[in-house]
Design an enzyme around this catalytic site. Structure first.
Site, short mmCIF file in Angstrom:
data_model
loop_
_atom_site.label_atom_id
_atom_site.label_comp_id
_atom_site.label_asym_id
_atom_site.label_seq_id
_atom_site.Cartn_x
_atom_site.Cartn_y
_atom_site.Cartn_z
N LYS A 143 34.32 -0.35 67.43
CA LYS A 143 35.30 0.57 67.40
C LYS A 143 36.36 0.36 68.01
O LYS A 143 37.80 0.37 67.04
CB LYS A 143 34.92 2.19 67.78
CG LYS A 143 35.48 3.54 67.89
CD LYS A 143 35.29 3.52 66.43
CE LYS A 143 36.84 4.49 65.92
NZ LYS A 143 36.78 4.82 64.21
N TRP A 187 28.67 -6.22 73.57
CA TRP A 187 29.61 -6.70 71.88
C TRP A 187 29.41 -8.14 72.27
O TRP A 187 30.12 -8.84 72.08
CB TRP A 187 30.72 -6.42 71.47
CG TRP A 187 30.69 -6.18 70.14
CD1 TRP A 187 30.36 -5.43 68.73
CD2 TRP A 187 32.24 -6.96 69.02
NE1 TRP A 187 30.92 -6.21 67.96
CE2 TRP A 187 31.53 -6.90 68.25
CE3 TRP A 187 32.57 -8.10 69.85
CZ2 TRP A 187 32.36 -7.81 67.47
CZ3 TRP A 187 33.45 -8.79 69.08
CH2 TRP A 187 33.33 -8.61 67.27
N ASN A 241 33.99 -5.77 80.93
CA ASN A 241 34.72 -5.78 79.00
C ASN A 241 35.62 -6.88 79.53
O ASN A 241 36.50 -7.12 80.56
CB ASN A 241 34.68 -4.74 79.17
CG ASN A 241 33.86 -3.52 78.94
OD1 ASN A 241 32.39 -4.04 78.30
ND2 ASN A 241 34.55 -2.59 78.16
N GLY A 242 35.99 -7.54 77.88
CA GLY A 242 36.98 -8.14 78.24
C GLY A 242 36.61 -9.67 77.90
O GLY A 242 35.23 -10.37 77.96
N CYS A 271 32.51 -3.76 74.09
CA CYS A 271 31.98 -3.20 74.92
C CYS A 271 31.76 -2.20 75.82
O CYS A 271 33.59 -1.62 75.85
CB CYS A 271 32.28 -4.34 76.08
SG CYS A 271 31.89 -5.97 75.21
N ARG A 325 31.32 2.54 69.96
CA ARG A 325 32.31 1.59 69.88
C ARG A 325 31.66 0.06 69.49
O ARG A 325 32.37 -0.52 69.44
CB ARG A 325 32.30 1.43 71.74
CG ARG A 325 33.25 2.63 71.70
CD ARG A 325 33.45 2.52 73.47
NE ARG A 325 33.64 0.58 73.67
CZ ARG A 325 35.06 1.23 74.55
NH1 ARG A 325 35.81 2.29 74.38
NH2 ARG A 325 36.09 -0.45 74.59
N GLU A 379 32.86 -2.39 55.05
CA GLU A 379 32.74 -1.97 56.48
C GLU A 379 31.11 -1.11 56.56
O GLU A 379 30.27 -1.62 57.17
CB GLU A 379 33.87 -0.88 57.18
CG GLU A 379 35.07 -2.17 57.48
CD GLU A 379 36.01 -1.03 58.57
OE1 GLU A 379 35.94 0.39 57.86
OE2 GLU A 379 36.07 -0.91 60.04
N GLU A 431 42.88 0.43 51.33
CA GLU A 431 42.13 1.02 52.38
C GLU A 431 40.64 1.37 51.84
O GLU A 431 39.64 1.91 52.37
CB GLU A 431 42.41 2.31 53.06
CG GLU A 431 41.68 2.99 54.33
CD GLU A 431 41.71 3.03 54.66
OE1 GLU A 431 41.47 1.80 55.74
OE2 GLU A 431 40.40 3.40 55.53
N HIS A 455 47.68 -11.63 38.19
CA HIS A 455 47.70 -13.11 38.80
C HIS A 455 46.68 -14.29 40.02
O HIS A 455 46.94 -14.85 40.36
CB HIS A 455 49.20 -13.15 39.10
CG HIS A 455 50.08 -12.25 38.93
ND1 HIS A 455 51.07 -13.42 38.30
CD2 HIS A 455 50.90 -11.22 39.04
CE1 HIS A 455 51.67 -12.63 37.88
NE2 HIS A 455 51.85 -11.31 38.43
N LYS A 501 37.09 0.34 53.63
CA LYS A 501 35.86 0.82 54.06
C LYS A 501 34.81 0.71 53.15
O LYS A 501 33.52 0.96 53.80
CB LYS A 501 36.66 3.34 53.63
CG LYS A 501 36.13 3.81 54.51
CD LYS A 501 36.90 4.06 55.75
CE LYS A 501 37.69 2.45 56.91
NZ LYS A 501 38.49 3.14 57.24
C1 F6R Z 1 38.64 0.14 60.14
C2 F6R Z 1 38.93 0.15 61.65
C3 F6R Z 1 39.93 -0.97 61.95
C4 F6R Z 1 40.87 -0.02 62.54
C5 F6R Z 1 40.83 -1.56 63.29
C6 F6R Z 1 42.14 -1.29 63.93
O1 F6R Z 1 37.33 1.55 59.75
O2 F6R Z 1 38.13 1.03 62.05
O3 F6R Z 1 40.45 -1.42 60.35
O4 F6R Z 1 41.54 0.33 62.11
O5 F6R Z 1 40.58 -1.74 63.72
O6 F6R Z 1 41.63 0.01 65.49
P1 F6R Z 1 42.89 1.07 66.03
O7 F6R Z 1 42.80 1.64 65.17
O8 F6R Z 1 42.03 1.54 67.03
O9 F6R Z 1 43.85 0.86 66.89
#
Ligand code: F6R
Length: 607
Positions: free
Chosen positions: A602, A75, A99-100, A2, A27, A489, A482, A505, A486
């Protein structure tokens, strides 16, 4: 997650609020709204499900004329994605964005049984609680402080009342709030990037603080309403950094600009001639560096994978140290013990991730030193750690993290190089890695530009699949994890990352013609073993893509992308760049909202 904005000044509030909300779009959100107060002190509300553009249409039909207002991107946590659940909420004269999470909202709601709640949100309960305190003669800040003392959970809030049109009152606990101090105007946001273009001077509110914001003044208090001294700081960055710069998507821009952003990460921290690296800001004495025995790296998602990759380099570089890498959401609740001479690296792009922040606090409680590996300047984690460094990757607007990963790994590597030196680590390796770091920006640029078209073609071929496995060994293992993250996502393909050695395994059972497998293969002493896994998959009809830095070795696969680079140790970062491009182009092929993938946020400021 949010986003909050607020404005009081000479400009038309709706314009500033909508512009600022757009800056927070990255975000992640599912609905949005604004509430303003017109010059006759009449509140006006506009809310919409979906993008800010939907909200703009609502506002266009009934424009808001006032010079004070609050806005929000939501959100959903409590209550579905509906206009009624969107913020701002109001009860009586209290207009609120939040927010929160109010954890005890059910208990509070039970106390407020006389209120006819319109939404399912915890936020409306908070509005009702403040309203109950806001009786005749009581000031808004008193009512807010009193109500917040009853709350368990986290909040960043902005509140106004038509009875007090001269200010907006804000407060925070565990959810960021920044107050931009302009000329005859004050702008409030949950993220400093929303303030760019209006002002560069900002007061970062701390947990447990409340501020009364008028056009020309900001007064900061604690929840006992004792006045506190607050200082404005200068916001880093500029508008150009948060714009697309000619690219179709922020994600592509952020992938392609990594050579430049990495220069900022490296700047002044490596000396290729001397073969040394140094990371300032760690606040560790030479003695502390020398006696260090244990490093714990904490992060979530991509930040965790960055830590995992960095841990391989740390172990190679520093002979007498144990490294553990932990997922913040797990570690925070474990009965963990850290030995003497430990240090914790807290890795976070946003610096606001709730689980990572909670871990930081748990670790501090145990008396272990915490160092931040953080991108967003002034963020909560950056402010709470004992020391640490900014990775200087610049704003990451696209929800999926790309350039921050590269910068985080490199920052942790430089930390490791510095520790290694004081531990009498392998000088030749420190020097080789320093040389590679110096070459890395140019090699990233070369890799991305050379292979961009090939990867786009590959993406066209594989975008029709629904499942993928990513496999890698040693330093290519975190890269496989990773890569899978990606892809899932942004493309919504089902993708899993595994250590290649784990294939037999379990995951090999999945291999058939409906899956494709991505192999990250390094040209090192494990090459033959990695190729073994590839053969096993091919023998079972799997479609295989190989990303490798082996230029002259025979590899059989459906598709092979070979890096041609002198970089060896850091080649996993280049393989990861290829995977980032691949995920991007698959998402484009599938027509997805690349920069704001569904359901993701984000900055994950709730648990
Ligand atoms: C992946 C992604 C998330 C963040 C995770 C941690 O593309 O964006 O997995 O890496 O939410 O976020 P930060 O680095 O902001 O603590």
């Amino acid at each position: 997650m949010c986003g909050i904005v607020g404005y009081i000044g000479k400009k038309t509030a709706q314009d500033v609020l909508l512009t600022s909300l757009k800056r927070l779009e990255y975000r992640g959100y599912d609905s949005a709204g604004i509430a303003t107060l017109d010059d006759d002190n009449q509140p006006q509300l506009a809310r919409a499900v979906g993008k800010i553009s939907e909200l703009e249409q609502v506002v266009q039909q009934a424009p808001h004329a006032g010079h004070l207002g609050i806005g929000h991107t939501r959100w959903a946590t409590h209550g579905g994605v509906t206009t009624v659940n969107a913020h701002p909420h109001h009860v009586g004269d209290i207009w609120l964005v939040h927010n929160g999470i109010i954890e005890n909202y059910k208990d509070l709601k039970a106390e407020l049984s006389d209120v006819d709640f319109a939404s399912d949100t915890d936020t409306e309960v908070l509005a009702a609680l403040i309203n109950r305190e806001y009786t005749a003669g009581v000031k808004l800040q008193d009512a807010l402080a009193k109500a917040l003392k009853r709350v368990r959970g986290t909040y960043g809030v902005a509140v106004f009342s038509p009875r007090e049109p001269e200010h907006i009152v804000v407060a925070r606990l565990g959810s960021p709030l920044v107050i931009g101090v302009g000329q005859g105007e004050t702008i409030i946001a949950s993220d400093a990037s929303a303030l760019l273009g209006y002002t560069r001077e900002a007061i970062y509110l701390n947990d447990g603080e409340l501020a009364v914001c008028s056009r020309d003044n900001v007064d900061v208090f604690n929840l006992n309403l004792q006045h506190l001294n607050a200082h404005a700081e200068t916001i880093q960055g500029d508008l150009a950094q948060i714009q697309k710069g000619g690219y179709d998507h922020f994600l592509l821009k952020e992938i392609m600009e990594q050579a430049n952003t990495l220069q900022n990460t490296l700047s002044g921290r490596i000396d290729p001639q001397a073969g040394t690296m140094r990371l300032g800001g760690t606040n560790l004495s030479p003695q502390e560096l020398k006696t260090l025995r244990h490093i714990v790296i904490v992060g979530c998602g991509t930040a965790y994978y960055a830590g995992l990759l960095a841990s391989y380099y740390m172990e190679q570089l520093i002979p007498d140290i144990t490294v553990e890498v932990v997922i913040a959401s797990e570690y925070r609740y474990r009965s963990f013990h850290l030995p003497a001479h430990s240090v914790a690296l807290i890795v976070s792009q946003s610096g606001e991730t709730a689980d990572t922040l909670a871990c930081l606090r748990e670790i501090k409680k145990r008396g272990t030193k915490t160092l931040g590996i953080v991108n967003v300047v002034g963020s909560t984690i950056a402010r709470e750690v004992d020391g640490g460094t900014y990775v200087h990757a610049g704003p990451e607007i696209s929800v999926a993290s790309t350039k921050a990963f590269t910068a985080q790994v490199v920052a942790m590597l430089m930390f490791a190089g510095m520790v290694a030196e004081s531990h009498g680590g392998n000088k030749a390796l420190i020097s080789e890695l320093t040389q590679e770091l110096a070459m890395l920006p140019a090699e990233i640029d070369n890799t991305l530009k050379t292979h961009q078209q090939t990867i786009e073609q590959l993406a066209k071929k594989y975008a029709k699949f629904d499942d993928a496995l990513y496999l890698g060994r040693d330093t290519a293992y975190p890269v496989a994890l990773e890569g899978a993250l990606k892809l899932k996502e942004v493309s919504y393909l089902h993708a899993e990352g595994y250590a290649s050695g784990e294939l037999k395994h379990g995951p090999i059972a999945l291999v058939d013609e409906t899956f494709f497998e991505v192999f990250d293969i390094l040209d090192n002493w494990l090459f033959e073993k990695s190729i073994g896994g590839l053969h096993e998959v091919r023998a079972r009809g799997g479609k295989t893509i190989v990303f490798t830095n082996a230029t002259d070795k025979d590899i059989e696969a459906d598709d092979i992308v070979r890096l041609n680079t002198p970089i060896k140790h850091l080649a996993p970062l280049l393989l990861n760049n290829l995977q980032q491009l691949f995920a991007y182009y698959v998402a484009v092929q599938r027509g997805n909202d690349v920069d704001q993938p569904r359901n993701l946020a984000k900055s994950v400021t709730v648990e």
